[in-house]
Design a protein around this motif. Structure first.
Motif, short mmCIF file in Angstrom:
data_model
loop_
_atom_site.label_atom_id
_atom_site.label_comp_id
_atom_site.label_asym_id
_atom_site.label_seq_id
_atom_site.Cartn_x
_atom_site.Cartn_y
_atom_site.Cartn_z
N GLU A 1 0.84 -1.19 0.00
CA GLU A 1 0.00 0.00 0.00
C GLU A 1 0.88 1.25 0.00
O GLU A 1 1.90 1.31 0.68
CB GLU A 1 -0.91 0.00 1.23
N GLU A 2 0.49 2.23 -0.81
CA GLU A 2 1.26 3.46 -0.92
C GLU A 2 0.36 4.66 -0.68
O GLU A 2 -0.86 4.58 -0.84
CB GLU A 2 1.89 3.59 -2.30
N VAL A 3 0.97 5.77 -0.32
CA VAL A 3 0.27 7.04 -0.17
C VAL A 3 1.03 8.07 -1.00
O VAL A 3 2.26 8.03 -1.08
CB VAL A 3 0.14 7.46 1.31
N ASP A 4 0.31 8.96 -1.64
CA ASP A 4 0.93 10.02 -2.42
C ASP A 4 1.21 11.21 -1.51
O ASP A 4 0.30 11.75 -0.87
CB ASP A 4 0.01 10.46 -3.57
N LEU A 5 2.49 11.60 -1.47
CA LEU A 5 2.90 12.74 -0.66
C LEU A 5 3.39 13.86 -1.56
O LEU A 5 4.10 13.61 -2.54
CB LEU A 5 4.03 12.36 0.31
N LEU A 6 3.01 15.09 -1.23
CA LEU A 6 3.52 16.28 -1.90
C LEU A 6 4.66 16.81 -1.05
O LEU A 6 4.49 17.04 0.16
CB LEU A 6 2.42 17.34 -2.02
N PHE A 7 5.84 17.01 -1.66
CA PHE A 7 7.00 17.53 -0.95
C PHE A 7 7.20 18.99 -1.32
O PHE A 7 7.09 19.37 -2.49
CB PHE A 7 8.25 16.71 -1.30
N ALA B 1 14.56 26.70 4.47
CA ALA B 1 15.52 25.66 4.12
C ALA B 1 15.05 24.26 4.50
O ALA B 1 15.80 23.29 4.39
CB ALA B 1 16.85 25.94 4.81
N THR B 2 13.79 24.12 4.93
CA THR B 2 13.28 22.84 5.43
C THR B 2 12.34 22.18 4.43
O THR B 2 11.45 22.84 3.88
CB THR B 2 12.57 23.04 6.77
N LEU B 3 12.53 20.88 4.23
CA LEU B 3 11.68 20.07 3.37
C LEU B 3 10.55 19.48 4.21
O LEU B 3 10.80 18.91 5.27
CB LEU B 3 12.50 18.95 2.72
N TYR B 4 9.31 19.64 3.74
CA TYR B 4 8.13 19.08 4.40
C TYR B 4 7.38 18.20 3.41
O TYR B 4 7.59 18.27 2.20
CB TYR B 4 7.18 20.20 4.86
N GLY B 5 6.46 17.39 3.95
CA GLY B 5 5.58 16.58 3.12
C GLY B 5 4.18 16.64 3.66
O GLY B 5 3.97 16.90 4.85
N THR B 6 3.21 16.41 2.79
CA THR B 6 1.81 16.34 3.20
C THR B 6 1.08 15.36 2.29
O THR B 6 1.53 15.09 1.17
CB THR B 6 1.15 17.74 3.16
N ASP B 7 -0.02 14.85 2.76
CA ASP B 7 -0.86 13.95 1.98
C ASP B 7 -1.37 14.73 0.76
O ASP B 7 -2.07 15.73 0.90
CB ASP B 7 -2.02 13.46 2.84
N GLY C 1 6.98 18.28 -5.95
CA GLY C 1 6.16 17.30 -6.65
C GLY C 1 5.62 16.23 -5.73
O GLY C 1 5.82 16.24 -4.52
N VAL C 2 4.92 15.29 -6.35
CA VAL C 2 4.23 14.21 -5.63
C VAL C 2 4.98 12.91 -5.88
O VAL C 2 5.37 12.62 -7.01
CB VAL C 2 2.77 14.09 -6.12
N LEU D 1 9.39 15.99 7.94
CA LEU D 1 8.22 16.11 8.80
C LEU D 1 6.98 16.14 7.92
O LEU D 1 6.91 16.92 6.96
CB LEU D 1 8.29 17.40 9.63
N LEU D 2 6.03 15.28 8.21
CA LEU D 2 4.77 15.24 7.49
C LEU D 2 3.74 16.05 8.27
O LEU D 2 3.57 15.84 9.47
CB LEU D 2 4.30 13.80 7.32
#
Length: 124
Positions: A11-17, A22-28, A76-77, A110-111
């Motif tokens: 199972e996978e989830v699509d994350l947008l980065f 200067a910090t990389l984040y992700g979200t659903d 991108g995702v 961090l998501l």
């Protein structure tokens, strides 16, 4: 017997980065309606850092309507296996919007939950 029977699809989830400062984040990615140009009144959250430029905004839906989070860059995702995501433990004392972490290109990311981010700011 078919070899596929032994290899269940992971199972996978699509994350947008995206970057804030200067910090990389992700979200659903399913929370994101679109990426737009940022407006002066768009949401920033000092706890996430202040954008260097803040020319872009991630647009998402809240119970109160659309909200916009200022970001510096959208990368991108990507589809990420669910088993490689880690929930934020309640004992970590993290903010309500910090839902977990994942490893992306050898960096811990961090998501965040966008709706909780807007609630934390007290506006949408």
């Amino acid at each position: 017997m078919n070899d596929d029977a032994f290899h269940e699809k992971e199972e996978e989830v699509d994350l947008l980065f995206f970057d804030i400062g200067a910090t990389l984040y992700g979200t659903d990615a399913s929370q994101v309606l679109r990426i737009d140009r940022a407006l002066p009144e768009d949401l920033t959250l000092p706890e996430l850092g202040l954008p260097h430029r803040g020319n872009r905004a991630i647009v998402f839906d809240t119970p109160e309507g659309e909200a916009h989070l200022k970001v510096d860059a959208v990368h991108g995702v990507r589809s990420i296996p669910v088993n490689s995501l880690r929930r934020m433990p309640p004992t970590a004392g993290a903010a309500a919007y910090a839902v977990g972490v994942c490893l992306e290109e050898a960096r811990t990311v961090l998501l965040i939950d966008l709706v909780e981010t807007a609630r934390t700011q007290g506006r949408h």
